[in-house]
Scaffold this active site. Structure first.
Site: not given
Length: 158
Positions: A84-86, A98
């Site tokens: 997940i790119c967060l 990211c």
């Protein structure tokens, strides 16, 4: 020691007062957790149940947990391995894929899962892990919604 007592507190709170649409539990060892996020209403993920793996590092809460989707999801910010790119999942100075990280020890697993649920409802196509899906989201939203619904039915249907 700090990790164990904090995780025990967090898991207890997640069990008694879980955020809407989110469940989280221990998977054997204290540092190995599982979570489920229900796809939000009026999103292409609606009615889907998405399973996540949470690995809590030794240095938690000074390092963020590693969270990934176990259920395949068609999303610009989540890759085929479930990563997940967060920003809140990354340490501030050394984010690799990211934009800058925003993890702080004051955040907790409940906050992270709520942030992931929000990301599912509101993708960020300007910071994608999946360039092709991001482009589809930006320039052919109907096709994106169709594909995301198909994946949800196929992989996250009950």
């Amino acid at each position: 020691m700090q990790r164990a007592s904090r995780l025990t507190r967090e898991l207890s709170l997640l069990a008694t007062e879980p955020p809407p649409g989110i469940t989280c539990w221990q998977n054997g060892q204290l540092n190995d957790l599982r979570a489920q996020i229900l796809g939000g209403m009026d999103t292409p993920y609606e009615k889907g149940i998405f399973n996540l793996e949470i690995i809590v590092p030794e240095r938690y809460p000074f390092e963020p947990p590693k969270i990934r989707f176990l259920t395949p999801i068609y999303h610009p910010n989540i890759d085929s391995a479930g990563r997940i790119c967060l920003d809140v999942l990354k340490l501030p100075p050394k984010a690799r894929q990211c934009l800058g990280g925003a993890w702080r020890p004051s955040l907790n697993i409940s906050t992270l899962l709520t942030s992931i649920q929000l990301l599912m409802a509101e993708p960020n196509p300007d910071d994608p892990l999946m360039a092709d899906i991001s482009s589809e989201y930006k320039y052919n939203k109907q096709l994106f919604l169709l594909n995301a619904r198909k994946w949800t039915e196929k992989y996250a249907g009950q």
